[in-house]
Design a protein around this motif. Structure first.
Motif, short mmCIF file in Angstrom:
data_model
loop_
_atom_site.label_atom_id
_atom_site.label_comp_id
_atom_site.label_asym_id
_atom_site.label_seq_id
_atom_site.Cartn_x
_atom_site.Cartn_y
_atom_site.Cartn_z
N ALA A 50 0.83 -1.20 0.00
CA ALA A 50 0.00 0.00 0.00
C ALA A 50 0.87 1.26 0.00
O ALA A 50 0.59 2.23 -0.73
CB ALA A 50 -0.93 0.00 1.21
N VAL A 51 1.92 1.25 0.81
CA VAL A 51 2.82 2.40 0.84
C VAL A 51 3.48 2.60 -0.52
O VAL A 51 3.55 3.71 -1.05
CB VAL A 51 3.88 2.23 1.95
N LEU A 52 3.95 1.53 -1.12
CA LEU A 52 4.58 1.62 -2.44
C LEU A 52 3.59 2.10 -3.50
O LEU A 52 3.95 2.90 -4.38
CB LEU A 52 5.13 0.25 -2.84
N THR A 53 2.36 1.62 -3.42
CA THR A 53 1.35 2.03 -4.40
C THR A 53 1.09 3.52 -4.33
O THR A 53 0.96 4.19 -5.36
CB THR A 53 0.05 1.24 -4.15
N LEU A 54 1.06 4.07 -3.13
CA LEU A 54 0.88 5.51 -3.00
C LEU A 54 2.09 6.26 -3.55
O LEU A 54 1.93 7.24 -4.29
CB LEU A 54 0.65 5.90 -1.54
N LEU A 55 3.30 5.82 -3.21
CA LEU A 55 4.50 6.51 -3.67
C LEU A 55 4.62 6.52 -5.20
O LEU A 55 5.20 7.44 -5.77
CB LEU A 55 5.74 5.86 -3.06
N ALA A 56 4.07 5.49 -5.85
CA ALA A 56 4.16 5.38 -7.31
C ALA A 56 2.98 6.03 -8.02
O ALA A 56 2.99 6.15 -9.25
CB ALA A 56 4.24 3.91 -7.72
N ASP A 57 1.97 6.46 -7.27
CA ASP A 57 0.76 7.00 -7.87
C ASP A 57 1.03 8.34 -8.58
O ASP A 57 1.82 9.16 -8.10
CB ASP A 57 -0.31 7.20 -6.78
N GLU A 58 0.37 8.57 -9.71
CA GLU A 58 0.57 9.80 -10.46
C GLU A 58 0.19 11.04 -9.67
O GLU A 58 0.71 12.13 -9.92
CB GLU A 58 -0.24 9.76 -11.76
N ARG A 59 -0.68 10.88 -8.70
CA ARG A 59 -1.04 12.03 -7.85
C ARG A 59 0.11 12.44 -6.94
O ARG A 59 0.11 13.53 -6.37
CB ARG A 59 -2.28 11.69 -7.03
N VAL A 60 1.12 11.58 -6.84
CA VAL A 60 2.34 11.89 -6.08
C VAL A 60 3.50 12.22 -7.02
O VAL A 60 4.25 13.17 -6.80
CB VAL A 60 2.73 10.71 -5.17
N THR A 61 3.65 11.42 -8.09
CA THR A 61 4.81 11.56 -8.97
C THR A 61 4.62 12.58 -10.08
O THR A 61 5.61 13.07 -10.63
CB THR A 61 5.15 10.20 -9.62
N GLY A 62 3.38 12.89 -10.43
CA GLY A 62 3.13 13.82 -11.52
C GLY A 62 3.56 15.23 -11.20
O GLY A 62 3.56 15.64 -10.03
#
Length: 238
Positions: A50-62
């Motif tokens: 779950a933590v990794l999924t958030l860190l990789a999410d476009e809402r974080v990385t974009g």
């Protein structure tokens, strides 16, 4: 089984320059229905994913990601994670807030963008931080070949929630060490990983400095500086 805190660090135990920065926390909520609680290892692995999924999410990385500033502010301070539990209607209400639900074999964990330490939404603030601990009905067996392994310290006893926060920390340390291509490959594969307890014989070699190690600040349950989890990703192996 006894009740124990489902929490990551919340009160400073030692001075740290990051304490001068605004403090944020990453909330995680694990679904714990009375009739069918998840197995412990399943919950630990799902929390890390779950933590990794958030860190990789476009809402974080974009470049204009709506969660990017929150995550940056959170990472500029102490990396705090708090795991709460929910069931029934509580779980349904928790799913109405912006976040991401990640499922394991049976476990369900919802992760949310970071929030100020004292700014919990009412839907999450009322959730229990303590609850029935989790067990593995059967031994999880050896970790699958070729997947990252988060190795737990064989000398430490931690509640399920505390350990979920720690595996989340370890997954995040692994993510930070990987390059962009390695991160992309892991994400596209669905973040396969395993959580296992290291043997007492192997633990010294795992913590000799060549792998990312979570060192707990000692806010809850264990002594400051304790090594809790080692992140062993294939990319880090010779």
């Amino acid at each position: 089984m006894t009740s124990s805190p489902f929490t990551a660090p919340s009160t400073p135990a030692v001075e740290d320059p990051r304490d001068a920065n605004p403090q944020y926390v990453l909330p995680l909520v694990v679904r714990l229905e009375k009739a069918e609680p998840p197995a412990r290892t399943d919950a630990l692995e799902t929390s890390a994913r779950a933590v990794l999924t958030l860190l990789a999410d476009e809402r974080v990385t974009g470049p204009e990601g709506e969660w990017a500033e929150l995550v940056a502010a959170w990472e500029d301070a102490r990396i705090r994670k708090v795991v709460r539990r929910a069931r029934g209607g509580e779980w349904r209400k928790a799913n109405e807030l912006p976040g991401i639900t990640v499922t394991g074999r049976q476990a369900e964990v919802r992760v949310y963008p970071p929030i100020p330490l004292d700014g919990w939404p009412k839907e999450l603030a009322k959730l229990q931080v303590s609850g029935t601990d989790l067990d593995d009905p059967e031994e999880p067996g050896p970790a699958p070949d070729g997947v990252p392994v988060l190795w737990l310290n064989p000398e430490l006893e931690m509640s399920a929630g505390k350990t979920m926060a720690q595996t989340g920390h370890a997954a995040q340390l692994a993510w930070w060490r990987l390059d962009d291509a390695q991160r992309k490959e892991w994400a596209e594969a669905g973040f396969p990983l395993a959580v296992r307890t290291a043997s007492k014989e192997d633990w010294p070699a795992l913590t000799d400095g060549h792998l990312p190690v979570v060192r707990d600040a000692g806010f809850t349950e264990i002594a400051p500086g304790s090594c809790t989890v080692v992140a062993d990703h294939p990319a880090f192996r010779p």
